[in-house]
Structure formats: C-alpha cells, structure tokens
Scaffold this active site. Structure first.
Site, PDB file in Angstrom:
ATOM      1  N   GLU A  83       0.837  -1.195   0.000  1.00 53.89           N
ATOM      2  CA  GLU A  83       0.000   0.000   0.000  1.00 53.89           C
ATOM      3  C   GLU A  83       0.874   1.248   0.000  1.00 53.89           C
ATOM      4  O   GLU A  83       1.965   1.259   0.563  1.00 53.89           O
ATOM      5  CB  GLU A  83      -0.916   0.036   1.231  1.00 53.89           C
ATOM      6  CG  GLU A  83      -2.133  -0.824   1.096  1.00 53.89           C
ATOM      7  CD  GLU A  83      -3.226  -0.499   2.117  1.00 53.89           C
ATOM      8  OE1 GLU A  83      -3.128   0.531   2.825  1.00 53.89           O
ATOM      9  OE2 GLU A  83      -4.166  -1.294   2.197  1.00 53.89           O
TER      10      GLU A  83
ATOM     11  N   HIS B 235      -4.405   6.829  -0.022  1.00 50.81           N
ATOM     12  CA  HIS B 235      -3.718   5.545   0.103  1.00 50.81           C
ATOM     13  C   HIS B 235      -4.237   4.605  -0.974  1.00 50.81           C
ATOM     14  O   HIS B 235      -5.274   4.835  -1.582  1.00 50.81           O
ATOM     15  CB  HIS B 235      -3.851   4.955   1.513  1.00 50.81           C
ATOM     16  CG  HIS B 235      -5.174   4.356   1.821  1.00 50.81           C
ATOM     17  ND1 HIS B 235      -6.245   5.101   2.207  1.00 50.81           N
ATOM     18  CD2 HIS B 235      -5.576   3.064   1.808  1.00 50.81           C
ATOM     19  CE1 HIS B 235      -7.275   4.306   2.422  1.00 50.81           C
ATOM     20  NE2 HIS B 235      -6.900   3.063   2.188  1.00 50.81           N
TER      21      HIS B 235
ATOM     22  N   HIS C  38      -5.138   0.667  -2.495  1.00 53.48           N
ATOM     23  CA  HIS C  38      -5.616  -0.682  -2.204  1.00 53.48           C
ATOM     24  C   HIS C  38      -5.087  -1.575  -3.325  1.00 53.48           C
ATOM     25  O   HIS C  38      -5.654  -1.591  -4.417  1.00 53.48           O
ATOM     26  CB  HIS C  38      -7.138  -0.735  -2.161  1.00 53.48           C
ATOM     27  CG  HIS C  38      -7.734  -0.225  -0.893  1.00 53.48           C
ATOM     28  ND1 HIS C  38      -9.095  -0.180  -0.697  1.00 53.48           N
ATOM     29  CD2 HIS C  38      -7.163   0.229   0.253  1.00 53.48           C
ATOM     30  CE1 HIS C  38      -9.341   0.300   0.521  1.00 53.48           C
ATOM     31  NE2 HIS C  38      -8.182   0.561   1.099  1.00 53.48           N
TER      32      HIS C  38
ATOM     33  N   ASP D 151      -9.681   1.982   7.471  1.00 53.05           N
ATOM     34  CA  ASP D 151      -9.596   3.258   6.750  1.00 53.05           C
ATOM     35  C   ASP D 151     -10.481   4.302   7.411  1.00 53.05           C
ATOM     36  O   ASP D 151     -10.072   5.447   7.602  1.00 53.05           O
ATOM     37  CB  ASP D 151     -10.033   3.094   5.289  1.00 53.05           C
ATOM     38  CG  ASP D 151      -9.103   2.237   4.469  1.00 53.05           C
ATOM     39  OD1 ASP D 151      -7.934   2.068   4.864  1.00 53.05           O
ATOM     40  OD2 ASP D 151      -9.553   1.726   3.425  1.00 53.05           O
TER      41      ASP D 151
END
Length: 170
Positions: A31, A87, A89, A100
């Site tokens: 990630e 961020h 995935h 999250d």
C-alpha cells in the site's frame, strides 16, 4: 498567506493526481500512503476562491505491506494546508475498510486508489466514508515550491568562508 483557508475544496491538480497514480503503482504490491495538502486557488491562476490539492506529503517511517500502511501519528504534521489523505488498495477495491474509516477523521477528503492505478481507478470519500466528488483541475504548479531558496543561494553560501548555514555539507 491568509491565516484561514477557504473551506471550499475545488479539486486536485492533474499533475498531483498523476504523481499519486505513479506512486501507487511504484509501491505495488504494498500500500501507498500520503497526506493531501492544498494551496489557495488564486495563487495557481484560478479566478475563484477555494483550495486545490497540489502536494502529497509522505511521512518518514511509514510502514507498508500488501494489506496496510501505517503512519506514526507523532510524525504527522498538523498544518493549515492539510486537507486529507490518500492511500492505495493493491487488491483494487475502491471502498474504505473499517481501518480506513478510523483514519478518515482529519481532513475533508480521502482518496483511495486501486490497482491497476489508472485514471478510472480512484475514488474520493468524505470523513464518514461516503463517496464524494473531486474534480481534476488543470493548473500550472510552481516549480520547487518546497524550499524558499534557489540554487544560487546555495552556491553563494557554499562559497562563504565563515561556515554559514550549509557548513555541515563540507
């Protein structure tokens, strides 16, 4: 610079979104995580008041794996330019997990980018994890905005004999 920024977020600079997509792809299969920072739209040549996301701040010490990215909270800056987070995935799922949602409290927009990290592989969410719209804005970002000095300033300082600010480089 104004003390308080406009509450209206106009969008994200195209160049910044391109950086995000590339950074997420480069980090894959782990990630990617960073924090979104914005500038006043008028300083970017727009005729509107509001903010445009222009920068991504990656916090030193961020730990990343294929299923999570963790930031040391004491390393995260708290400044007026901070507007949210981004961020990736790696599994491609474009919805926030429970973990999250726990991190979505600060800022007004949170981006999730999924594999294969193309223009159609990202979504924006509000603090509650609800999808929200974020425009990609075509603005010209100033070069080398991070430091408030030029290469000429560095060269002049290095030529000084009294030690100066950059004496530790010698």
């Amino acid at each position: 610079m104004r003390l308080f920024r406009s509450s209206e977020l106009l969008g994200i600079a195209r160049e910044t979104m391109e950086f995000i997509l590339e950074a997420c792809e480069d980090t894959h299969p782990n990630e990617y995580m960073g924090f979104l920072r914005a500038e006043d739209a008028r300083t970017l040549g727009l005729d509107r008041s509001g903010q445009v996301i222009t920068d991504i701040l990656v916090v030193p010490g961020t730990e990343s794996s294929p299923v999570s990215a963790t930031v040391k909270t004491n390393m995260k800056p708290n400044d007026l330019k901070s507007v949210g987070s981004v961020h990736s995935h790696p599994n491609g799922v474009l919805r926030p997990s429970d973990a999250d949602l726990d991190t979505f409290g600060q800022g007004e927009v949170h981006l999730i980018v999924g594999a294969p990290y193309g223009w159609g592989n990202w979504k924006a969410f509000d603090n509650a994890g609800e999808p929200t719209h974020l425009d990609v804005v075509d603005v010209e970002l100033p070069e080398n905005r991070f430091f408030d000095f030029t290469q000429e300033d560095i060269d002049a300082e290095l030529e000084r004999d009294d030690g100066g600010f950059f004496s530790w480089l010698r």
